[in-house]
Design a protein around this motif. Structure first.
Motif, PDB file in Angstrom:
ATOM      1  N   LYS A  67      -5.804  -4.533  -5.600  1.00 14.90           N
ATOM      2  CA  LYS A  67      -7.339  -5.020  -5.827  1.00 14.90           C
ATOM      3  C   LYS A  67      -8.281  -5.333  -5.202  1.00 14.90           C
ATOM      4  O   LYS A  67      -9.655  -4.798  -5.070  1.00 14.90           O
ATOM      5  CB  LYS A  67      -7.465  -6.804  -6.971  1.00 14.90           C
ATOM      6  CG  LYS A  67      -6.323  -6.792  -7.890  1.00 14.90           C
ATOM      7  CD  LYS A  67      -6.774  -6.550  -9.450  1.00 14.90           C
ATOM      8  CE  LYS A  67      -6.205  -6.057 -10.332  1.00 14.90           C
ATOM      9  NZ  LYS A  67      -5.463  -7.214 -10.917  1.00 14.90           N
ATOM     10  N   GLY A  68      -7.899  -5.296  -3.594  1.00 17.65           N
ATOM     11  CA  GLY A  68      -8.698  -5.154  -2.236  1.00 17.65           C
ATOM     12  C   GLY A  68     -10.454  -6.227  -2.233  1.00 17.65           C
ATOM     13  O   GLY A  68     -11.111  -6.622  -1.816  1.00 17.65           O
ATOM     14  N   LYS A 108       9.293 -14.549  -2.753  1.00 16.24           N
ATOM     15  CA  LYS A 108       8.536 -13.855  -4.067  1.00 16.24           C
ATOM     16  C   LYS A 108       7.192 -14.202  -3.980  1.00 16.24           C
ATOM     17  O   LYS A 108       6.461 -13.095  -4.237  1.00 16.24           O
ATOM     18  CB  LYS A 108       9.767 -13.439  -4.295  1.00 16.24           C
ATOM     19  CG  LYS A 108       9.328 -14.442  -5.692  1.00 16.24           C
ATOM     20  CD  LYS A 108      10.651 -14.591  -6.977  1.00 16.24           C
ATOM     21  CE  LYS A 108      10.598 -15.149  -8.033  1.00 16.24           C
ATOM     22  NZ  LYS A 108      11.179 -15.012  -9.456  1.00 16.24           N
ATOM     23  N   TYR A 109       6.937 -15.070  -4.037  1.00 13.81           N
ATOM     24  CA  TYR A 109       5.206 -15.297  -5.177  1.00 13.81           C
ATOM     25  C   TYR A 109       4.498 -15.329  -4.219  1.00 13.81           C
ATOM     26  O   TYR A 109       3.827 -15.353  -4.087  1.00 13.81           O
ATOM     27  CB  TYR A 109       5.499 -16.907  -5.129  1.00 13.81           C
ATOM     28  CG  TYR A 109       6.165 -17.155  -6.412  1.00 13.81           C
ATOM     29  CD1 TYR A 109       5.668 -17.495  -7.942  1.00 13.81           C
ATOM     30  CD2 TYR A 109       7.526 -17.854  -6.276  1.00 13.81           C
ATOM     31  CE1 TYR A 109       6.888 -16.967  -9.024  1.00 13.81           C
ATOM     32  CE2 TYR A 109       8.203 -18.189  -7.259  1.00 13.81           C
ATOM     33  CZ  TYR A 109       7.892 -17.666  -8.326  1.00 13.81           C
ATOM     34  OH  TYR A 109       8.623 -17.987  -9.886  1.00 13.81           O
ATOM     35  N   PHE A 110       4.388 -15.088  -2.352  1.00 12.55           N
ATOM     36  CA  PHE A 110       3.575 -14.892  -1.745  1.00 12.55           C
ATOM     37  C   PHE A 110       3.348 -13.337  -1.840  1.00 12.55           C
ATOM     38  O   PHE A 110       2.839 -12.721  -1.324  1.00 12.55           O
ATOM     39  CB  PHE A 110       4.108 -15.236  -0.127  1.00 12.55           C
ATOM     40  CG  PHE A 110       3.854 -16.974  -0.116  1.00 12.55           C
ATOM     41  CD1 PHE A 110       2.990 -17.277   0.483  1.00 12.55           C
ATOM     42  CD2 PHE A 110       4.996 -17.599  -0.434  1.00 12.55           C
ATOM     43  CE1 PHE A 110       2.431 -18.790   0.282  1.00 12.55           C
ATOM     44  CE2 PHE A 110       4.920 -19.145  -0.539  1.00 12.55           C
ATOM     45  CZ  PHE A 110       2.947 -19.905  -0.139  1.00 12.55           C
ATOM     46  N   VAL A 111       4.933 -12.458  -1.832  1.00 13.96           N
ATOM     47  CA  VAL A 111       4.359 -11.901  -2.102  1.00 13.96           C
ATOM     48  C   VAL A 111       3.991 -10.859  -2.803  1.00 13.96           C
ATOM     49  O   VAL A 111       3.044 -10.096  -2.343  1.00 13.96           O
ATOM     50  CB  VAL A 111       6.047 -10.573  -1.689  1.00 13.96           C
ATOM     51  CG1 VAL A 111       6.330  -9.083  -2.033  1.00 13.96           C
ATOM     52  CG2 VAL A 111       6.834 -10.778  -0.575  1.00 13.96           C
ATOM     53  N   GLN A 112       3.324 -11.373  -4.216  1.00 15.58           N
ATOM     54  CA  GLN A 112       3.387 -10.769  -4.906  1.00 15.58           C
ATOM     55  C   GLN A 112       1.914 -10.988  -4.842  1.00 15.58           C
ATOM     56  O   GLN A 112       1.093 -10.274  -5.256  1.00 15.58           O
ATOM     57  CB  GLN A 112       4.025 -11.606  -6.223  1.00 15.58           C
ATOM     58  CG  GLN A 112       3.731 -11.554  -7.608  1.00 15.58           C
ATOM     59  CD  GLN A 112       4.160 -12.768  -8.646  1.00 15.58           C
ATOM     60  OE1 GLN A 112       3.943 -13.490  -8.025  1.00 15.58           O
ATOM     61  NE2 GLN A 112       5.241 -11.661  -9.188  1.00 15.58           N
ATOM     62  N   LEU A 148       0.141 -11.303  -1.965  1.00  8.95           N
ATOM     63  CA  LEU A 148      -0.320  -9.952  -1.407  1.00  8.95           C
ATOM     64  C   LEU A 148      -0.144  -8.875  -1.745  1.00  8.95           C
ATOM     65  O   LEU A 148      -1.336  -8.423  -1.371  1.00  8.95           O
ATOM     66  CB  LEU A 148       0.524 -10.434  -0.007  1.00  8.95           C
ATOM     67  CG  LEU A 148       0.577 -11.134   0.945  1.00  8.95           C
ATOM     68  CD1 LEU A 148       1.515 -11.617   2.385  1.00  8.95           C
ATOM     69  CD2 LEU A 148      -0.663 -11.544   1.245  1.00  8.95           C
ATOM     70  N   THR A 149       0.394  -8.881  -2.766  1.00  8.28           N
ATOM     71  CA  THR A 149       0.099  -7.545  -3.610  1.00  8.28           C
ATOM     72  C   THR A 149      -0.987  -7.453  -4.278  1.00  8.28           C
ATOM     73  O   THR A 149      -1.147  -6.161  -4.197  1.00  8.28           O
ATOM     74  CB  THR A 149       1.531  -7.114  -4.378  1.00  8.28           C
ATOM     75  OG1 THR A 149       2.640  -6.733  -3.208  1.00  8.28           O
ATOM     76  CG2 THR A 149       1.981  -5.834  -4.278  1.00  8.28           C
ATOM     77  N   ALA A 197       0.641  -1.541  -0.108  1.00  5.20           N
ATOM     78  CA  ALA A 197       0.428  -0.033  -0.423  1.00  5.20           C
ATOM     79  C   ALA A 197       1.174   1.147   0.151  1.00  5.20           C
ATOM     80  O   ALA A 197       0.877   2.426  -0.226  1.00  5.20           O
ATOM     81  CB  ALA A 197      -0.810  -0.116   1.675  1.00  5.20           C
ATOM     82  N   ILE A 198       2.120   0.947   0.819  1.00  2.00           N
ATOM     83  CA  ILE A 198       2.705   2.896   0.587  1.00  2.00           C
ATOM     84  C   ILE A 198       3.719   2.656  -0.613  1.00  2.00           C
ATOM     85  O   ILE A 198       3.528   3.074  -0.915  1.00  2.00           O
ATOM     86  CB  ILE A 198       4.359   2.210   1.843  1.00  2.00           C
ATOM     87  CG1 ILE A 198       2.953   1.957   3.101  1.00  2.00           C
ATOM     88  CG2 ILE A 198       4.949   3.149   2.086  1.00  2.00           C
ATOM     89  CD1 ILE A 198       4.264   1.848   4.120  1.00  2.00           C
TER      90      ILE A 198
END
Lengths: 309, 301
Positions: free
Chosen positions: B300-301, B288-292, B294-295, A189-190
């Motif tokens: 997109k909420g 990195k796939y998990f980070v991806q 979550l992003t 978000a940041i």
């Protein structure tokens, strides 16, 4: 009119047949494992026995609920569930936001990578492993903490028999396990904040702390609200995996650690009290459902875009 | 002059922030990692030393006895690994396929009933019949107790992942499905040969979440498995932690000298290491796939 409607319905079925076939496995699985069990709510109103089964057992009216509420268990487990979830949410979000802001502001690429990897690590292990780690720390004779106390010449603490410590310990482990997950979410978000806003703040003479308080934090509020709403909506759902693995069947601690989910589970698996277990489960489901609807209604009134549905 | 002092005060603020930042993040990272170090070190410590001094950061007296013990009679642990691998592989592959296929149908804008179906799935996240009816359905009516199916099928479809997947697939232009349709491709064909290849990042992310969930699952086994031969890894660890007495009995019956010092405490920790080892090894590559994922979820909420 009627036939025309029916006609067009079947025409649609034919038109979308491939899509309908594609979606049907998931639809059937959800029907079987989510919707059909909803009919099993009747167990809460029955004196369940195996010969009669779900629908053949004699009715018990509201007896199961009456026992559940009169025993005082209902209040104890509801209070514990809600208080733990509030603790998890407040401390969790606070530390996740702090970590995300600091991670964004300081250090080079490698520092960030290493810290983020470290924070995210506990997310990847099972609650069973966390239970083992808790034992490693808090065991009376071999735990690391008592080990330190003993080496300092202090008295050992019987943590596993003292309910008062456990709210803190459980909040710690929950926060510990989800710190990295939330940090990554807030960091995303940041990163999506428009850099022009930072530049504008800089031009106005804001120092880094003012910039964080006036630009970064306000921009995180939408994410926080979504997470907080989800948390409030789930306030009566206990994290069974954590409570069961860290506490186990340690009755000494139940006054401070028993949540609705562990209570339901024990009644089902240990005492085989299907009726009351089901009553507690139905109570939880209805309470949760009403809470979510109420929260969502309130948010809708306040700001339509932020409502969950 | 004034400009200079503003600049230096800004530098001071930066420095202060850096100090706070390094200190706080350092402490947080330390707290997140140190329990793993203690578990690892304890698993490599001589049992008597643990009994005397307790668990610690560095093994005072090194001993690989606990690991030797685990791998001396490896049948149970190997079988538990096998069960977990099978469940993880099947559950992830099947679950991912169903998740993606369902999500694709739900984001096809020309599908008339997509909102009805979306609600049908979403509603189950708001309300449920509770544990008891679900348990009775699986054990009494579907007769799945002590089957691998009980570890896979009831949790195959996760509505949350369908929603995440749908959020991702919504980013693929409709024109792709539409033009393929005009070319005469069927819906399933489009999904299989156009949509799936385009959604590799989301598939990787959701797939890894599913795999992690299966790997770490012990709850299904707690409810549905009592047969030793079908115990998955985490449940095996759970059983072992709770019941070292049984372990001792097993060793007694297998002819091991009971008077020998059984490394109970270090054994618990060694089992813990063995149970989460592969995850920790894979962690640097899969993180990195998990980070991806979550992003995607956050944006997109």
């Amino acid at each position: 009119m009627m036939t025309e409607k029916r006609h067009s319905f079947w025409r649609d079925v034919a038109k979308y047949r491939t899509l309908l076939i594609m979606i049907s496995p998931a639809v059937l699985l959800v029907l079987l494992f989510s919707y059909i069990p909803m009919a099993g709510i009747v167990i809460a109103f029955k004196q369940f026995n195996y010969t009669g089964g779900v629908f053949g057992s004699p009715w018990a009216g509201f007896d199961n609920f009456k026992f559940f509420f009169q025993s005082g268990d209902a209040w104890r487990v509801t209070r514990n569930t809600a208080l733990y979830n509030i603790g998890f949410m407040v401390l969790g979000n606070l530390l996740q936001i702090a970590a995300a802001v600091l991670l964004f502001e300081v250090g080079g690429k490698w520092f960030r990578k290493i810290i983020q990897s470290a924070l995210f690590l506990p997310y990847f292990i099972s609650w069973v492993v966390v239970g083992s780690i808790a034992y490693n720390f808090f065991s009376y004779d071999v735990g690391a903490i008592n080990n330190v106390l003993a080496s300092l010449g202090m008295e050992r603490i019987d943590i596993y028999n003292t309910p008062a410590y456990w709210p803190y310990i459980l909040v710690f482990f929950h926060t510990w396990k989800l710190l990295g997950y939330g940090t990554v979410m807030y960091l995303a978000a940041i990163t999506s904040i428009d850099t022009e806003m930072y530049e504008a703040a800089e031009m106005d003479g804001a120092n880094v702390f003012q910039r964080i308080m006036k630009v970064t934090i306000p921009n995180l509020i939408p994410t926080f609200i979504i997470l907080a709403l989800l948390a409030v909506g789930n306030i009566f759902r206990g994290d069974f995996g954590m409570f069961y693995n860290v506490i186990g069947n340690n009755g000494m601690l139940f006054s401070a650690t028993d949540v609705i989910d562990t209570f339901v589970f024990r009644l089902l698996m240990n005492t085989n009290d299907f009726g009351m277990s089901s009553a507690a489960g139905v109570y939880q489901s209805v309470l949760g459902f009403v809470t979510i609807l109420a929260v969502n209604y309130a948010v809708r009134k306040y700001d339509k875009d932020r409502a969950l549905f | 002059m004034q400009g200079l002092s503003v600049r230096s005060s800004r530098q001071k603020d930066r420095l202060l922030l850096s100090l706070i930042g390094y200190a706080m993040l350092g402490v947080m990272a330390f707290i997140c990692v140190v329990p793993f170090v203690i578990v690892l070190s304890s698993s490599l410590t001589d049992e008597n030393t643990i009994r005397m001094n307790g668990f610690g950061l560095i093994p005072k007296v090194f001993s690989a006895e606990a690991y030797r013990m685990i791998f001396e009679y490896p049948d149970d642990i190997v079988r538990a690994y096998g069960v977990t691998l099978v469940v993880t592989a099947i559950g992830t592959a099947l679950g991912l396929f169903l998740t993606a296929m369902t999500a694709y149908v739900l984001c096809r804008k020309d599908f008339k009933w997509r909102n009805h179906f979306a609600f049908y799935f979403f509603f189950t996240t708001l309300f449920s019949g509770g544990l008891v009816p679900w348990y009775l359905l699986i054990v009494n009516y579907l007769d799945m107790k002590n089957t691998l199916a009980a570890l896979i099928i009831p949790t195959l479809v996760n509505v949350f992942y369908i929603m995440v997947m749908r959020a991702f697939l919504a980013g693929i232009p409709d024109a792709i499905s539409e033009s393929a349709k005009i070319d005469g491709a069927g819906d399933f064909r489009i999904f299989l040969s156009l949509i799936l290849p385009l959604s590799k990042p989301a598939l990787a992310t959701v797939g890894l979440f599913l795999a992690l969930g299966h790997w770490n699952d012990w709850y299904s086994a707690l409810l549905f498995i009592s047969d030793d031969k079908l115990m998955p890894l985490q449940y095996y660890l759970y059983q072992m932690l709770g019941n070292l007495e049984g372990m001792r009995k097993a060793m007694l019956s297998s002819g091991t000298d009971i008077s020998a010092n059984i490394p109970g405490e270090s054994l618990k920790m060694a089992m813990t290491v063995v149970a989460c080892g592969p995850i920790l090894f894979a962690y640097p590559f899969i993180q990195k796939y998990f980070v991806q994922g979550l992003t995607i979820g956050a944006v997109k909420g």
